[in-house]
Design a protein around this motif. Structure first.
Motif, PDB file in Angstrom:
ATOM      1  N   ASP A  36      15.253  -3.014  -5.344  1.00 21.37           N
ATOM      2  CA  ASP A  36      14.566  -4.116  -4.683  1.00 21.37           C
ATOM      3  C   ASP A  36      13.419  -3.545  -3.836  1.00 21.37           C
ATOM      4  O   ASP A  36      13.643  -2.671  -2.989  1.00 21.37           O
ATOM      5  N   GLN A  37      12.204  -4.036  -4.042  1.00 23.35           N
ATOM      6  CA  GLN A  37      11.044  -3.468  -3.358  1.00 23.35           C
ATOM      7  C   GLN A  37      11.133  -3.613  -1.846  1.00 23.35           C
ATOM      8  O   GLN A  37      10.819  -2.681  -1.094  1.00 23.35           O
ATOM      9  N   ALA A  38      11.567  -4.759  -1.364  1.00 20.98           N
ATOM     10  CA  ALA A  38      11.684  -4.952   0.081  1.00 20.98           C
ATOM     11  C   ALA A  38      12.683  -3.969   0.679  1.00 20.98           C
ATOM     12  O   ALA A  38      12.472  -3.412   1.767  1.00 20.98           O
ATOM     13  N   ALA A  45      10.589   3.255   5.567  1.00 21.33           N
ATOM     14  CA  ALA A  45      10.220   3.206   6.976  1.00 21.33           C
ATOM     15  C   ALA A  45      11.220   3.954   7.843  1.00 21.33           C
ATOM     16  O   ALA A  45      10.869   4.486   8.905  1.00 21.33           O
ATOM     17  N   LEU A  46      12.456   4.028   7.373  1.00 21.86           N
ATOM     18  CA  LEU A  46      13.513   4.705   8.142  1.00 21.86           C
ATOM     19  C   LEU A  46      13.732   6.145   7.718  1.00 21.86           C
ATOM     20  O   LEU A  46      14.528   6.859   8.341  1.00 21.86           O
ATOM     21  N   ASP A  72      15.536  10.671  -2.625  1.00 28.39           N
ATOM     22  CA  ASP A  72      15.992   9.453  -3.284  1.00 28.39           C
ATOM     23  C   ASP A  72      15.115   8.269  -2.885  1.00 28.39           C
ATOM     24  O   ASP A  72      14.838   7.393  -3.704  1.00 28.39           O
ATOM     25  N   VAL A  73      14.686   8.248  -1.621  1.00 32.85           N
ATOM     26  CA  VAL A  73      13.797   7.175  -1.166  1.00 32.85           C
ATOM     27  C   VAL A  73      12.481   7.218  -1.935  1.00 32.85           C
ATOM     28  O   VAL A  73      11.960   6.188  -2.381  1.00 32.85           O
ATOM     29  N   PHE A  83       3.929   2.884  -4.505  1.00 31.09           N
ATOM     30  CA  PHE A  83       3.322   4.201  -4.307  1.00 31.09           C
ATOM     31  C   PHE A  83       2.968   4.446  -2.837  1.00 31.09           C
ATOM     32  O   PHE A  83       3.009   5.577  -2.372  1.00 31.09           O
ATOM     33  N   LYS A  84       2.631   3.388  -2.128  1.00 31.78           N
ATOM     34  CA  LYS A  84       2.235   3.545  -0.728  1.00 31.78           C
ATOM     35  C   LYS A  84       3.377   4.130   0.093  1.00 31.78           C
ATOM     36  O   LYS A  84       3.186   5.062   0.888  1.00 31.78           O
ATOM     37  N   SER A  85       4.592   3.598  -0.105  1.00 28.09           N
ATOM     38  CA  SER A  85       5.747   4.123   0.631  1.00 28.09           C
ATOM     39  C   SER A  85       6.071   5.542   0.197  1.00 28.09           C
ATOM     40  O   SER A  85       6.395   6.404   1.022  1.00 28.09           O
ATOM     41  N   ALA A  86       5.973   5.806  -1.110  1.00 25.63           N
ATOM     42  CA  ALA A  86       6.274   7.145  -1.623  1.00 25.63           C
ATOM     43  C   ALA A  86       5.292   8.162  -1.045  1.00 25.63           C
ATOM     44  O   ALA A  86       5.682   9.264  -0.638  1.00 25.63           O
TER      45      ALA A  86
END
Length: 316
Positions: A36-38, A45-46, A72-73, A83-86
């Motif tokens: 799930d993307q959310a 973020a954590l 894993d995140v 990609f932004k979070s990665a």
């Protein structure tokens, strides 16, 4: 009907069929598969970030080994196309190379943002050049390096249509710093007015040199390729002074070529030089006539002498 993904039970088949029908089929399928993307954004973020000399949150200056949880995140973020979070997680853990590679897959905006963050973080001098070239901001290099370095970058990477403007900007910066290299910039920009103004100031500061005016005129004439334009009344006055000096030395025909402007002083100088040229021409004409008469007299004397010799030979 519901159940964990995997296996080939009939319920799973219908669940997949339900996912792939309608709009956003792929997004539904990814969510069904457990990504799930959310949820991934929240995990990213954590995700723990290694703290380096730059302070917590900025990441280490050297690559550190990610924990299994953090890896894993990143993987989950990629599976949902986040990609932004990665990129953020990789960056915060010092995996800069991974962050840059991943950002190149996440669209132009993410790629640009990651580049900017990378350049700000690293701060090495040569990377400032790379940043300017990639970002199309060569003008931003002015004041951040030597004249030679900056001009070399402009020459290597500047587009033909922007090169003169870049050279002029660099010249203005150097001129404000009283750096004589400013004139080299004006020459590269083929900016005749700016070059003439620079040389004029240089002349005014070295008038004790008897050849100062000659050097000024010589530079202007060569750089402007003999153009007979006007670069302002002050420069015209210097040209006319030079022309007057030449006329006083007898070089009137040459002097006339250096007169600039159409004011009263220039007009009077033209008339004075023209009058002097006429007087000199009259003197030269008289000298030529006298020389011709002398040559004729010498020729007549030689002929008479030859005639006398012939008569003496006949009498003998």
């Amino acid at each position: 009907k519901t159940g964990a993904p995997g296996g080939g039970g009939g319920g799973k088949v219908w669940e997949v069929v339900e996912c792939i029908q309608g709009q956003d089929a792929r997004a539904k399928l990814v969510k069904y598969l457990g990504y799930d993307q959310a949820e991934v954004e929240a995990l990213a973020a954590l995700a723990p970030a290694s703290a380096g000399p730059g302070g917590a949150g900025k990441g280490p200056t050297k690559e550190t080994e990610m924990t299994e949880e953090t890896e894993d995140v990143v993987k989950r973020a990629l599976l949902v196309g986040d990609f932004k979070s990665a990129v953020r997680v990789c960056f915060e853990n010092g995996h800069i190379g991974d962050a840059l590679v991943l950002s190149s897959c996440g669209g132009a905006e993410l790629w640009k943002e990651t580049q900017k963050k990378y350049f700000e973080r690293e701060g090495r001098p040569y990377l400032r050049i790379v940043e300017a070239v990639l970002g199309g901001d060569l003008e931003g290099l002015i004041g951040n390096g030597t004249f030679e370095e900056t001009m070399a970058v402009f020459s290597t990477y500047g587009k033909s249509e922007e090169f003169p403007r870049l050279c002029e900007k660099l010249g203005e910066h150097l001129k404000a710093q009283n750096d004589p290299a400013a004139i080299l910039c004006y020459l590269c920009a083929l900016n005749v007015p700016s070059a003439v103004a620079f040389w004029k100031a240089e002349y005014e500061a070295s008038q004790a040199d008897p050849l100062a005016l000659h050097k000024f005129i010589e530079k202007v004439m060569v750089f402007s390729q003999g153009e007979k334009g006007s670069w302002g009344p002050d420069v015209d006055a210097l040209f006319n002074k030079y022309a007057n000096d030449l006329a006083q030395q007898g070089a009137t025909s040459v002097a006339a070529k250096y007169i600039r402007g159409n004011g009263e002083d220039a007009t009077a100088l033209r008339e004075r030089i023209a009058s002097k040229e006429r007087s000199l021409e009259a003197v030269r004409a008289a000298a030529r006539a006298k020389e011709q008469q002398e040559q004729q007299a010498a020729a007549a004397a030689a002929a008479h002498q030859q005639q006398l010799q012939q008569q003496q030979q006949q009498q003998q």
